[in-house]
Write an enzyme that holds these catalytic residues in place. Structure first.
Site, PDB file in Angstrom:
ATOM      1  N   LYS A  70      28.692   1.806  29.552  1.00  0.00           N
ATOM      2  CA  LYS A  70      29.017   2.355  30.881  1.00  0.00           C
ATOM      3  C   LYS A  70      29.018   3.876  30.943  1.00  0.00           C
ATOM      4  CE  LYS A  70      28.520  -1.228  31.745  1.00  0.00           C
ATOM      5  NZ  LYS A  70      27.299  -1.554  32.489  1.00  0.00           N
ATOM      6  N   THR A 126      21.772   2.854  31.041  1.00  0.00           N
ATOM      7  CA  THR A 126      20.614   2.408  31.818  1.00  0.00           C
ATOM      8  C   THR A 126      19.810   3.618  32.311  1.00  0.00           C
ATOM      9  OG1 THR A 126      22.087   0.654  32.589  1.00  0.00           O
ATOM     10  CG2 THR A 126      19.955   0.842  33.688  1.00  0.00           C
ATOM     11  N   HIS A 172      24.981   0.682  20.794  1.00  0.00           N
ATOM     12  CA  HIS A 172      26.352   1.063  21.143  1.00  0.00           C
ATOM     13  C   HIS A 172      27.183   1.313  19.876  1.00  0.00           C
ATOM     14  CE1 HIS A 172      25.897   0.453  25.374  1.00  0.00           C
ATOM     15  NE2 HIS A 172      25.896  -0.858  25.370  1.00  0.00           N
ATOM     16  N   ARG A 196      30.631   9.896  28.660  1.00  0.00           N
ATOM     17  CA  ARG A 196      31.074  10.083  30.037  1.00  0.00           C
ATOM     18  C   ARG A 196      32.576  10.255  30.005  1.00  0.00           C
ATOM     19  NH1 ARG A 196      29.870   5.540  34.731  1.00  0.00           N
ATOM     20  NH2 ARG A 196      30.141   6.935  36.511  1.00  0.00           N
ATOM     21  N   SER A 230      34.333   1.972  35.164  1.00  0.00           N
ATOM     22  CA  SER A 230      33.030   1.310  35.183  1.00  0.00           C
ATOM     23  C   SER A 230      33.021   0.081  34.264  1.00  0.00           C
ATOM     24  CB  SER A 230      31.953   2.307  34.759  1.00  0.00           C
ATOM     25  OG  SER A 230      30.673   1.750  34.907  1.00  0.00           O
ATOM     26  N   TYR A 241      27.343  12.531  30.796  1.00  0.00           N
ATOM     27  CA  TYR A 241      26.870  11.984  32.085  1.00  0.00           C
ATOM     28  C   TYR A 241      27.078  13.017  33.184  1.00  0.00           C
ATOM     29  CZ  TYR A 241      26.736   8.574  36.003  1.00  0.00           C
ATOM     30  OH  TYR A 241      26.445   7.885  37.164  1.00  0.00           O
ATOM     31  N   GLY A 244      27.280   4.959  40.530  1.00  0.00           N
ATOM     32  CA  GLY A 244      26.539   6.052  39.910  1.00  0.00           C
ATOM     33  C   GLY A 244      27.050   7.427  40.295  1.00  0.00           C
TER      34      GLY A 244
HETATM   35  P1  A3P Z   1      29.478   3.170  37.793  1.00  0.00           P
HETATM   36  O1  A3P Z   1      30.056   1.832  37.455  1.00  0.00           O
HETATM   37  O2  A3P Z   1      30.484   4.266  37.720  1.00  0.00           O
HETATM   38  O3  A3P Z   1      28.729   3.175  39.077  1.00  0.00           O
HETATM   39  P2  A3P Z   1      25.573   1.775  31.570  1.00  0.00           P
HETATM   40  O4  A3P Z   1      24.160   1.960  31.985  1.00  0.00           O
HETATM   41  O5  A3P Z   1      25.931   2.533  30.327  1.00  0.00           O
HETATM   42  O6  A3P Z   1      25.940   0.340  31.546  1.00  0.00           O
HETATM   43  O7  A3P Z   1      26.452   2.502  32.681  1.00  0.00           O
HETATM   44  C1  A3P Z   1      26.492   2.021  33.991  1.00  0.00           C
HETATM   45  C2  A3P Z   1      26.965   3.138  34.875  1.00  0.00           C
HETATM   46  O8  A3P Z   1      25.884   4.058  35.109  1.00  0.00           O
HETATM   47  C3  A3P Z   1      27.389   2.615  36.230  1.00  0.00           C
HETATM   48  O9  A3P Z   1      28.386   3.527  36.674  1.00  0.00           O
HETATM   49  C4  A3P Z   1      26.091   2.728  36.999  1.00  0.00           C
HETATM   50  O10 A3P Z   1      26.248   2.710  38.390  1.00  0.00           O
HETATM   51  C5  A3P Z   1      25.584   4.072  36.501  1.00  0.00           C
HETATM   52  N1  A3P Z   1      24.121   4.229  36.663  1.00  0.00           N
HETATM   53  C6  A3P Z   1      23.161   3.295  36.527  1.00  0.00           C
HETATM   54  N2  A3P Z   1      21.956   3.815  36.752  1.00  0.00           N
HETATM   55  C7  A3P Z   1      22.142   5.110  37.058  1.00  0.00           C
HETATM   56  C8  A3P Z   1      21.259   6.182  37.424  1.00  0.00           C
HETATM   57  N3  A3P Z   1      19.950   5.996  37.525  1.00  0.00           N
HETATM   58  N4  A3P Z   1      21.804   7.392  37.673  1.00  0.00           N
HETATM   59  C9  A3P Z   1      23.124   7.591  37.579  1.00  0.00           C
HETATM   60  N5  A3P Z   1      24.024   6.622  37.250  1.00  0.00           N
HETATM   61  C10 A3P Z   1      23.536   5.397  36.996  1.00  0.00           C
END
Ligand code: A3P
Length: 320
Positions: free
Chosen positions: A63, A67, A128, A150, A158, A219, A288
């Site tokens: 989180k 991604t 991870h 982050r 998240s 982040y 995000g």
């Molecule tokens: P939130 O739950 O705060 O919205 P991971 O990819 O490590 O699983 O983290 C997911 C978090 O990254 C989520 O945060 C998601 O919404 C956010 N996220 C996913 N794609 C993103 C992007 N292209 N730009 C910014 N944040 C993104």
């Protein structure tokens, strides 16, 4: 099934059954709380992965923006091949498909390990695992590691949302999942791949000692100054943008392609399911944004978390 696989399974069974757990779903291994269902993959990758000097490994705590950075790394490294293409792989695939986790099924089978040598160079992987738990060959090779973290408040919020959303799909899941209970566990270090602070520290320290090997990115800074940090990242990976590329707007092209709005609105990410644990792609896109914790944490929770963070990080000059 090969003999090696049988041996591994027995080894895995023995190791896993000896580990302390949180309600069965997290197992304590090498100082970190690993989802029990990933333990097989963790042990396999530690045993089998042969890093190549050109490999690029994205490391994160869940989180923290995995991604997003998977998409950015893929787009960046493959920009000559794909950026002008109407059929960019990111338009038809979730980033998790393009950049697999080491600790998933990749290394279960001996045959699949050899298949990896067929991947084009540079190979892109994600993990991870904490720095200390990385396969020895990763630590010993000159391959590059990009670590993304982050702020702990948004990471926690998240994680909590994600676990609520996908928990039902997972083979093993947290039984107690109220915000308060999860928060307590997070503060005590009992969260996915936690303790959060030890995870961040393991890479932070390595990035100070070996800046040519470990790139440390937050982040929040990527959100705030994406152009600067994408250019730094390219430089670190040895694929800096040329003046011509900059003039053509390549940096922005990548950022636009990988933006939250663009990725989350693609058909594949709205409807598809990823091969990773059969989780819906949509669950990787929530808000995000920076600072959503303000909508969830009480003043007391904030104070408690800030206090732990200050205590763990102040001596090494790390701030959130
Ligand atoms: P939130 O739950 O705060 O919205 P991971 O990819 O490590 O699983 O983290 C997911 C978090 O990254 C989520 O945060 C998601 O919404 C956010 N996220 C996913 N794609 C993103 C992007 N292209 N730009 C910014 N944040 C993104």
């Amino acid at each position: 099934e090969s003999l090696e696989e049988d041996e591994l399974n027995q080894e895995v069974r023995d190791v896993i059954s000896s580990l302390p757990t949180v309600e069965g779903w997290l197992s304590h291994y090498q100082g970190f709380w690993i989802p029990t269902k990933c333990m097989h993959g963790v042990l396999a990758t530690q045993k089998h992965l042969q890093a190549h000097e050109t490999d690029i490994l994205l490391a994160t705590i869940p989180k923290a923006g995995t991604t997003w950075l998977k998409a950015i790394l893929f787009a960046l490294v493959n920009r000559v091949r794909y950026l002008d293409s109407q059929q960019h792989p990111l338009l038809a695939n979730n980033p998790h498909t393009l950049l697999p986790f080491l600790e998933t099924k990749l290394f279960y089978k001996k045959n699949e390990v050899s298949d990896l040598t067929l991947l084009t160079s540079p190979r892109l992987f994600a993990t991870h695992l904490s720095y200390s738990s990385l396969p020895t060959s990763v630590k010993n090779s000159t391959c590059k590691i990009v670590y993304v973290c982050r702020n702990p408040k948004d990471t926690f919020v998240s994680q909590w949302h994600f676990q609520n959303k996908v928990g039902a799909l997972m083979v093993t899941k947290p039984v107690s999942n109220s915000l308060e209970q999860s928060f307590n566990n997070f503060c005590r270090g009992m969260s996915v791949y936690g303790p959060f602070w030890d995870h961040v520290l393991s890479y932070w320290i390595e990035s100070l000692e070996k800046p040519e090997k470990v790139f440390f990115l937050k982040y929040e800074e990527m959100k705030e100054q994406p152009i600067i940090h994408l250019k730094r990242l390219a430089e670190f990976l040895g694929c800096s943008f040329s003046p011509e590329e900059e003039e053509k707007g390549r940096v922005n092209d990548i950022l636009k392609l990988c933006s939250f709005d663009n990725l989350s609105n693609l058909e594949i990410n709205k409807k598809g399911k990823s091969s990773v644990f059969g989780i819906e792609n949509a669950s990787y896109f929530r808000k995000g944004e920076v600072g959503d914790w303000k909508n969830y944490l009480t003043a007391q929770m904030v104070e408690r978390l800030d206090c732990i963070t200050e205590e763990k990080f102040h001596t090494v000059g790390l701030k959130f």
